[in-house]
Design a protein around this motif. Structure first.
Motif, mmCIF file in Angstrom:
data_model
loop_
_atom_site.group_PDB
_atom_site.id
_atom_site.type_symbol
_atom_site.label_atom_id
_atom_site.label_comp_id
_atom_site.label_asym_id
_atom_site.label_seq_id
_atom_site.Cartn_x
_atom_site.Cartn_y
_atom_site.Cartn_z
ATOM 1 N N ASN A 192 0.828 -1.204 0.000
ATOM 2 C CA ASN A 192 0.000 0.000 0.000
ATOM 3 C C ASN A 192 0.868 1.262 0.000
ATOM 4 O O ASN A 192 2.019 1.232 0.437
ATOM 5 C CB ASN A 192 -0.911 0.028 1.238
ATOM 6 C CG ASN A 192 -1.888 -1.139 1.245
ATOM 7 O OD1 ASN A 192 -2.464 -1.463 0.217
ATOM 8 N ND2 ASN A 192 -2.086 -1.735 2.411
ATOM 9 N N GLY A 193 0.303 2.360 -0.469
ATOM 10 C CA GLY A 193 0.949 3.658 -0.356
ATOM 11 C C GLY A 193 2.149 3.860 -1.251
ATOM 12 O O GLY A 193 2.339 3.186 -2.267
ATOM 13 N N ALA A 194 3.009 4.782 -0.830
ATOM 14 C CA ALA A 194 4.140 5.217 -1.643
ATOM 15 C C ALA A 194 5.145 4.095 -1.894
ATOM 16 O O ALA A 194 5.732 4.019 -2.979
ATOM 17 C CB ALA A 194 4.839 6.392 -0.963
ATOM 18 N N LYS A 195 5.365 3.237 -0.896
ATOM 19 C CA LYS A 195 6.340 2.159 -1.071
ATOM 20 C C LYS A 195 5.978 1.276 -2.261
ATOM 21 O O LYS A 195 6.842 0.884 -3.050
ATOM 22 C CB LYS A 195 6.433 1.308 0.196
ATOM 23 C CG LYS A 195 7.294 1.910 1.293
ATOM 24 C CD LYS A 195 7.518 0.910 2.418
ATOM 25 C CE LYS A 195 8.450 1.498 3.465
ATOM 26 N NZ LYS A 195 8.707 0.540 4.569
ATOM 27 N N GLY A 196 4.694 0.939 -2.369
ATOM 28 C CA GLY A 196 4.249 0.101 -3.479
ATOM 29 C C GLY A 196 4.450 0.791 -4.816
ATOM 30 O O GLY A 196 4.878 0.174 -5.796
ATOM 31 N N VAL A 197 4.140 2.089 -4.860
ATOM 32 C CA VAL A 197 4.293 2.864 -6.097
ATOM 33 C C VAL A 197 5.763 2.938 -6.508
ATOM 34 O O VAL A 197 6.123 2.718 -7.665
ATOM 35 C CB VAL A 197 3.710 4.278 -5.919
ATOM 36 C CG1 VAL A 197 4.002 5.128 -7.165
ATOM 37 C CG2 VAL A 197 2.205 4.210 -5.677
ATOM 38 N N LEU A 198 6.637 3.250 -5.542
ATOM 39 C CA LEU A 198 8.058 3.390 -5.838
ATOM 40 C C LEU A 198 8.688 2.056 -6.235
ATOM 41 O O LEU A 198 9.485 1.995 -7.169
ATOM 42 C CB LEU A 198 8.793 3.966 -4.620
ATOM 43 C CG LEU A 198 8.477 5.425 -4.285
ATOM 44 C CD1 LEU A 198 9.133 5.826 -2.978
ATOM 45 C CD2 LEU A 198 8.933 6.342 -5.422
ATOM 46 N N PHE A 199 8.331 0.995 -5.526
ATOM 47 C CA PHE A 199 8.866 -0.323 -5.871
ATOM 48 C C PHE A 199 8.473 -0.695 -7.289
ATOM 49 O O PHE A 199 9.294 -1.172 -8.078
ATOM 50 C CB PHE A 199 8.364 -1.375 -4.880
ATOM 51 C CG PHE A 199 8.748 -2.782 -5.261
ATOM 52 C CD1 PHE A 199 10.080 -3.144 -5.402
ATOM 53 C CD2 PHE A 199 7.771 -3.742 -5.493
ATOM 54 C CE1 PHE A 199 10.438 -4.447 -5.773
ATOM 55 C CE2 PHE A 199 8.114 -5.037 -5.852
ATOM 56 C CZ PHE A 199 9.452 -5.387 -5.997
ATOM 57 N N THR A 200 7.195 -0.460 -7.636
ATOM 58 C CA THR A 200 6.727 -0.765 -8.993
ATOM 59 C C THR A 200 7.512 0.026 -10.031
ATOM 60 O O THR A 200 7.956 -0.523 -11.047
ATOM 61 C CB THR A 200 5.224 -0.445 -9.130
ATOM 62 O OG1 THR A 200 4.485 -1.205 -8.181
ATOM 63 C CG2 THR A 200 4.729 -0.777 -10.543
ATOM 64 N N ALA A 201 7.711 1.303 -9.760
ATOM 65 C CA ALA A 201 8.451 2.147 -10.705
ATOM 66 C C ALA A 201 9.878 1.660 -10.877
ATOM 67 O O ALA A 201 10.406 1.619 -12.002
ATOM 68 C CB ALA A 201 8.452 3.599 -10.209
ATOM 69 N N TYR A 202 10.527 1.255 -9.779
ATOM 70 C CA TYR A 202 11.914 0.812 -9.833
ATOM 71 C C TYR A 202 12.065 -0.499 -10.611
ATOM 72 O O TYR A 202 12.907 -0.617 -11.494
ATOM 73 C CB TYR A 202 12.476 0.644 -8.419
ATOM 74 C CG TYR A 202 12.796 1.942 -7.719
ATOM 75 C CD1 TYR A 202 13.259 3.044 -8.427
ATOM 76 C CD2 TYR A 202 12.648 2.067 -6.341
ATOM 77 C CE1 TYR A 202 13.557 4.229 -7.783
ATOM 78 C CE2 TYR A 202 12.945 3.257 -5.685
ATOM 79 C CZ TYR A 202 13.399 4.338 -6.418
ATOM 80 O OH TYR A 202 13.699 5.514 -5.786
ATOM 81 N N TYR A 203 11.240 -1.515 -10.245
ATOM 82 C CA TYR A 203 11.471 -2.808 -10.899
ATOM 83 C C TYR A 203 11.048 -2.774 -12.366
ATOM 84 O O TYR A 203 11.677 -3.410 -13.215
ATOM 85 C CB TYR A 203 10.807 -3.955 -10.131
ATOM 86 C CG TYR A 203 9.321 -4.139 -10.307
ATOM 87 C CD1 TYR A 203 8.785 -4.688 -11.481
ATOM 88 C CD2 TYR A 203 8.433 -3.826 -9.283
ATOM 89 C CE1 TYR A 203 7.423 -4.873 -11.624
ATOM 90 C CE2 TYR A 203 7.077 -4.015 -9.423
ATOM 91 C CZ TYR A 203 6.568 -4.536 -10.593
ATOM 92 O OH TYR A 203 5.218 -4.730 -10.738
ATOM 93 N N VAL A 204 9.997 -2.020 -12.692
ATOM 94 C CA VAL A 204 9.601 -1.893 -14.098
ATOM 95 C C VAL A 204 10.718 -1.236 -14.904
ATOM 96 O O VAL A 204 11.067 -1.689 -16.000
ATOM 97 C CB VAL A 204 8.292 -1.078 -14.228
ATOM 98 C CG1 VAL A 204 8.049 -0.691 -15.687
ATOM 99 C CG2 VAL A 204 7.110 -1.886 -13.708
ATOM 100 N N THR A 205 11.317 -0.185 -14.339
ATOM 101 C CA THR A 205 12.422 0.511 -15.011
ATOM 102 C C THR A 205 13.616 -0.401 -15.214
ATOM 103 O O THR A 205 14.206 -0.449 -16.286
ATOM 104 C CB THR A 205 12.853 1.739 -14.188
ATOM 105 O OG1 THR A 205 11.746 2.641 -14.065
ATOM 106 C CG2 THR A 205 14.007 2.464 -14.870
#
Length: 251
Positions: free
Chosen positions: A86-99
């Motif tokens: 949930n929250g920012a951690k999930g968003v940032l993790f998604t952005a990092y691994y997708v990149t």
């Protein structure tokens, strides 16, 4: 949260290490592996879903020189982990691994110089030799443990299966099917998919049509020490189940 994910390429597939994922999302590695085991268990209840498309169980050596469990996560596996956050951690993790996955995919598509191709070929040969040595050493340990001769263990397994079929009154194909199905359940693997991949690789390497068609599930088991160990245990269990005396009949 720091973007320190290292994308690993193995046999054409891309993975990230569960230890790095745990560090990135601020979770203890033990807790993450426990969560992943739960996901794998749920996936195994659906025959149309293969958990190996998401998570591959592996090991690493800790500071004491002992083997510890880890998982290699595919992009789908990362998706599943991210969806539980949930929250920012999930968003940032998604952005990092997708990149990171996209960067690695682009690197793999980059045209290589002759020197790079040669270096990659030599490296693949060295890694292959290492894998063969590891497999041979591990299988020797397994054969010593189970009590089968490594030079003809497949022949002995065939003999045991024939004895089980004779004792049970079932056909050989039914017994083989039971053993393979049990292996897929215990080993969390898809034998047919592995066999298809092996045959495709054989074709790419120029193997004859006859040789490709002769490849079978036993070849897949033979190449993987963990599957070999599980399969031998399964056959022993089946022998006990169908009241076949192994020591007497296989010597």
């Amino acid at each position: 949260m720091e973007n320190n994910l290292t994308v690993i390429e193995q046999d054409g597939q891309l993975f990230v290490d569960s230890r790095e994922v745990a560090d990135m999302i601020g979770k203890k590695h033990f807790h993450l592996t426990r969560d992943i085991e739960g996901y794998v268990q749920v996936l195994s209840t659906n025959p149309n879903l293969d958990s190996m498309n998401f998570f591959i169980q592996s090991t690493y050596m800790d500071g004491k020189g002992e083997d510890r469990k880890r998982y290699l996560l595919t992009r789908k596996g990362c998706d599943m982990v991210a969806n539980k956050m949930n929250g920012a951690k999930g968003v940032l993790f998604t952005a990092y691994y997708v990149t990171r996955f996209e960067q690695m995919e682009k690197e793999l598509k980059q045209p290589q110089t002759e020197l790079q191709v040669l270096a990659a070929t030599v490296n693949n040969m060295v890694q292959q030799e290492k894998r063969i040595t590891v497999i041979e050493n591990e299988q020797k340990r397994i054969f010593d443990l189970i009590g089968l001769n490594p030079s003809n263990w497949r022949k002995e397994i065939n003999k045991i299966i024939r004895l089980i079929a004779k004792e049970s009154g079932l056909s050989h194909s039914v017994i083989w099917s039971e053993s393979y199905k049990t292996l897929e359940n215990r080993g969390k693997c898809n034998l047919q998919r592995r066999l298809d991949n092996k045959r495709n690789n054989m074709k790419k390497e120029g193997a004859s049509k006859t040789k490709v068609e002769k490849a079978n599930f036993m070849d897949i088991i033979d190449e993987d020490p963990k599957l070999t160990e599980i399969f031998l245990a399964i056959v022993k269990d089946m022998a006990v189940k169908y009241k076949v005396t192994l020591k007497k009949e296989t010597t």
